[in-house]
Scaffold this active site. Structure first.
Site, PDB file in Angstrom:
ATOM      1  N   ASN A 131      -1.600 -10.576  -1.458  1.00 17.70           N
ATOM      2  CA  ASN A 131      -0.917 -10.801  -2.729  1.00 17.70           C
ATOM      3  C   ASN A 131      -1.712 -11.825  -3.539  1.00 17.70           C
ATOM      4  O   ASN A 131      -1.567 -13.031  -3.366  1.00 17.70           O
ATOM      5  CB  ASN A 131       0.503 -11.304  -2.480  1.00 17.70           C
ATOM      6  CG  ASN A 131       1.337 -11.367  -3.746  1.00 17.70           C
ATOM      7  OD1 ASN A 131       0.820 -11.201  -4.845  1.00 17.70           O
ATOM      8  ND2 ASN A 131       2.630 -11.603  -3.588  1.00 17.70           N
ATOM      9  N   ASN A 136       3.173 -10.557 -10.578  1.00 16.89           N
ATOM     10  CA  ASN A 136       3.476  -9.133 -10.799  1.00 16.89           C
ATOM     11  C   ASN A 136       4.250  -8.508  -9.643  1.00 16.89           C
ATOM     12  O   ASN A 136       4.367  -7.280  -9.560  1.00 16.89           O
ATOM     13  CB  ASN A 136       2.185  -8.326 -11.078  1.00 16.89           C
ATOM     14  CG  ASN A 136       1.214  -8.315  -9.903  1.00 16.89           C
ATOM     15  OD1 ASN A 136       1.585  -8.580  -8.763  1.00 16.89           O
ATOM     16  ND2 ASN A 136      -0.048  -8.008 -10.186  1.00 16.89           N
ATOM     17  N   ASP A 137       4.813  -9.331  -8.759  1.00 15.34           N
ATOM     18  CA  ASP A 137       5.576  -8.779  -7.633  1.00 15.34           C
ATOM     19  C   ASP A 137       6.751  -7.935  -8.117  1.00 15.34           C
ATOM     20  O   ASP A 137       7.063  -6.891  -7.541  1.00 15.34           O
ATOM     21  CB  ASP A 137       6.092  -9.903  -6.738  1.00 15.34           C
ATOM     22  CG  ASP A 137       4.977 -10.549  -5.933  1.00 15.34           C
ATOM     23  OD1 ASP A 137       3.814 -10.126  -6.071  1.00 15.34           O
ATOM     24  OD2 ASP A 137       5.275 -11.494  -5.174  1.00 15.34           O
ATOM     25  N   GLY A 156       4.362  -6.974  -2.160  1.00 10.06           N
ATOM     26  CA  GLY A 156       3.708  -7.741  -3.216  1.00 10.06           C
ATOM     27  C   GLY A 156       2.200  -7.734  -3.210  1.00 10.06           C
ATOM     28  O   GLY A 156       1.573  -8.351  -4.080  1.00 10.06           O
ATOM     29  N   ASP A 158      -1.556  -6.616  -4.002  1.00  9.19           N
ATOM     30  CA  ASP A 158      -2.011  -6.076  -5.279  1.00  9.19           C
ATOM     31  C   ASP A 158      -3.536  -6.023  -5.348  1.00  9.19           C
ATOM     32  O   ASP A 158      -4.237  -6.389  -4.397  1.00  9.19           O
ATOM     33  CB  ASP A 158      -1.447  -6.904  -6.440  1.00  9.19           C
ATOM     34  CG  ASP A 158      -1.675  -8.407  -6.284  1.00  9.19           C
ATOM     35  OD1 ASP A 158      -2.698  -8.793  -5.677  1.00  9.19           O
ATOM     36  OD2 ASP A 158      -0.834  -9.187  -6.749  1.00  9.19           O
ATOM     37  N   ASP A 323      -4.975  13.834  -0.399  1.00 10.13           N
ATOM     38  CA  ASP A 323      -3.794  13.890   0.448  1.00 10.13           C
ATOM     39  C   ASP A 323      -3.337  15.341   0.633  1.00 10.13           C
ATOM     40  O   ASP A 323      -3.396  16.152  -0.296  1.00 10.13           O
ATOM     41  CB  ASP A 323      -2.695  13.064  -0.222  1.00 10.13           C
ATOM     42  CG  ASP A 323      -1.442  12.952   0.603  1.00 10.13           C
ATOM     43  OD1 ASP A 323      -1.523  12.380   1.708  1.00 10.13           O
ATOM     44  OD2 ASP A 323      -0.386  13.421   0.140  1.00 10.13           O
ATOM     45  N   GLU A 352      -7.525  15.737   3.595  1.00 12.35           N
ATOM     46  CA  GLU A 352      -6.656  15.593   4.763  1.00 12.35           C
ATOM     47  C   GLU A 352      -6.231  16.984   5.211  1.00 12.35           C
ATOM     48  O   GLU A 352      -5.380  17.616   4.605  1.00 12.35           O
ATOM     49  CB  GLU A 352      -5.427  14.748   4.424  1.00 12.35           C
ATOM     50  CG  GLU A 352      -4.516  14.553   5.632  1.00 12.35           C
ATOM     51  CD  GLU A 352      -3.164  13.947   5.268  1.00 12.35           C
ATOM     52  OE1 GLU A 352      -2.576  13.276   6.134  1.00 12.35           O
ATOM     53  OE2 GLU A 352      -2.696  14.159   4.128  1.00 12.35           O
TER      54      GLU A 352
END
Length: 612
Positions: A131, A136-137, A156, A158, A323, A352
């Site tokens: 974090n 910006n949490d 949190g 980032d 993905d 994947e």
């Protein structure tokens, strides 16, 4: 007065307009494919007729059953970097305008090199890594709030936290960074993983800004490292702005409404599969919160293709991990992949393809002879070696070798390498963010860790490690779910009592694991014989697996004793590879070993020998 109002109207453009979104927000000149599809979105915008500056050609205008969309396709061939204006008219009267920009590309952007077998990929979940900006949490308008006590909640981490700790990743020996998705995921719960995106042109503000993401890429470039974006072609999140106001009914797969995938990817190529089973594999939703995109819809396919290219160009990327690749419409995803590789011939994309049979995985790699039987080519450069992962997940607890257990499992995995069109472009790994944690499986057994890391660092392909494994992080997926295998990296949060990002902050165990890992992976950086060399391996004896990586100039001998007993390895058996060599330098221990005589190995141990 009317002329003044018109002038103000023209200058301000969308200030008086009905345009809420324009995607892509801008583009670039001199692209390989000059055709650009621009979406204009706003209330009843289909009532208006778009035109554009004289030097731009509109190839096509599509209006769907939803009047809030207009799809305008223009030809950018020979158009220099510049601004131009779209004008929307109603009954020949100007209603509003929009300025659009073609930007100048970076020099040699099309020739960018993607990740390859010379790289070591470090996989992080940014919310759980560090974090760097607590401010910006929690962000107004974002539903899921930070709570480190909730395993399935946001913690949190980032982009700034990643940037702050790039030195650590570099010291480990990694040369490429794969982050799980960073685009906006505005769901009320579980949004930290990022796979249910709600805006694919915007970084989630709890991670930072688009500019922060570009800065991350730039900081990696300074270290000669690459940034890999985790791209999701198969689905979006149910809170995606476009899903809430679909351009057309067939933008997503509907049955009508929701139906879940059967997850049976074999139906994609099974000649005996029923149509209904095939449909539910490809068209069924991954989960109810993830609407399944319809890649057979040309507008959808163009949208996600351009979005992918936009991020490559905008953030100067060095690769994609895609993905759930094999759940997509197989024809559509092949077109998507080819379009990107045509634009960037030296780029790399790993899909994947979570299957448990080498032939089935090899089917999805570009130019597969297996897929060619069905006249299919995915154009996908790289796939993930899930069968090797499967073996690694239990083999080091098998102290005895038999016909199909112990190191024989690892040997058998490589006997099928002939199935892959490009064997060096295979991702090899012991774990990732979806699998059981390696250190949990093996209860933090350091010797078993050394065997696994030595294996993925020295076999063919591109090694990938999962954050924290290199310091002994574990987590019980069976008991604690995904949240437990995605724990916070110690030291990533202010107030953490243990900071494993620094040498002085590591526990003795963390230091032991990190030091071994850094030595191994930094050695690998300069070894072309490992990156691109040929492999010769020998049938395991007494649960000891021996293989050589070699080229015309160099040879490396790798020995893994998976037995729980001391083993004596007779080197006479390896004469075809030892040839003129007399000794080997132990990469990890630094000692010279006489290879003319038998080699004694301790239980659960490894040797990497540079032959001399």
């Amino acid at each position: 007065m009317k002329k003044l109002l018109y002038l103000l109207f023209f200058i301000c453009g969308t200030a008086f307009a009905q345009i809420d979104r324009v995607e892509p927000p801008f583009w670039w000149s001199d692209m390989h494919n000059p055709e650009l599809q621009i979406i204009f979105y706003g209330k009843d915008i289909a009532r208006y007729t778009p035109t554009v500056s004289d030097n731009i050609i509109i190839n096509n205008v599509v209006k769907t059953e939803n009047p809030n969309y207009v799809f305008v396709t223009i030809d950018t061939k020979n158009i220099p970097a510049s601004d131009f204006v779209f004008t929307f008219r109603n009954k020949n009267k100007v209603a509003f305008t929009h300025k659009y920009s073609l930007k100048q590309r970076r020099e040699d952007s099309a020739l960018r090199a993607g990740f390859d077998s010379s790289d070591l990929i470090y996989l992080i979940m940014p919310d759980r890594f560090a974090n760097g900006n607590p401010d910006n949490d929690n962000v107004k308008g974002m539903e899921d709030k930070a709570n480190r006590n909730e395993p399935f909640g946001r913690h949190g981490g980032d982009i700034q936290g990643v940037i702050d700790n790039l030195d650590y990743i570099e010291q480990l020996g990694a040369t490429a960074l794969w982050s799980t998705p960073l685009c906006e995921d505005n769901h009320s719960r579980g949004s930290y993983h990022g796979y249910a995106q709600t805006d694919v042109y915007k970084i989630d503000p709890r991670y930072g800004t688009n500019e922060d993401y570009v800065r991350l890429s730039q900081e990696l470039k300074k270290r000669d490292m690459k940034l890999i974006l985790d791209y999701v072609t198969n689905h979006w999140g149910s809170e995606h702005w476009m899903y809430k106001d679909l351009p057309s009914y067939d933008w997503v797969h509907q049955f009508p409404g929701y139906a879940q995938s059967n997850y049976r990817m074999t139906t994609q190529f099974d000649p005996n599969a029923s149509k209904i089973d095939t449909k539910y594999c490809m068209d069924g939703w991954f989960v109810s919160e993830m609407p399944d995109l319809n890649q057979s819809n040309p507008l959808v396919l163009k949208y996600i293709t351009q979005n992918a290219i936009w991020w490559i160009e905008y953030a100067d990327l060095g690769g994609f991990r895609v993905d759930t690749y094999s759940y997509n419409d197989k024809v559509g995803i092949a077109k998507w992949t080819k379009a990107i590789m045509d634009e960037y011939p030296h780029f790399n994309i790993v899909g994947e393809v979570w299957m448990h049979d080498q032939a089935q995985m090899a089917y999805w790699q570009k130019d597969s002879k297996i897929a060619a039987i069905q006249s299919y080519n995915s154009y996908l450069p790289s796939v993930m070696d899930f069968t090797l992962h499967d073996a690694i997940g239990n083999v080091f607890n098998e102290d005895k070798s038999s016909w199909d257990s112990g190191m024989q499992k690892v040997y058998d995995n490589f006997t099928n390498d002939f199935l892959y069109p490009d064997i060096n472009n295979i991702l090899v790994f012991a774990e990732n963010h979806d699998t059981a944690r390696f250190n949990e499986i093996y209860k933090n057994d350091f010797n078993k860790y050394k065997m696994a890391m030595t294996l993925i660092a020295t076999v063919r392909g591109i090694p990938q490690i999962y954050y924290g494994t290199e310091i002994g992080m574990a987590g019980d997926k069976a008991k604690g779910g995904d949240g437990d295998i995605r724990r916070d990296f110690p030291g990533g949060w202010k107030g953490d009592t243990n900071n494993a990002f620094t040498t002085s902050g590591r526990t003795n165990q963390q230091k032991e694991w990190f030091d071994f890992s850094a030595k191994l992976f930094n050695w690998r950086k300069g070894k072309e014989v490992i990156h691109m060399g040929e492999t010769t391996h020998y049938l395991p004896q007494n649960n000891v697996y021996v293989y050589f990586r070699h080229n015309d100039n160099e040879s490396v001998m790798v020995l893994l004793n998976n037995s729980n007993e001391v083993q004596t390895v007779s080197t006479a058996r390896f004469a075809e590879n030892l040839k003129k060599y007399k000794k080997g330098k132990d990469v990890l221990g630094g000692k010279a070993i006489d290879i003319a005589n038998d080699i004694t190995m301790q239980p659960k141990s490894v040797l990497i020998l540079e032959l001399q």
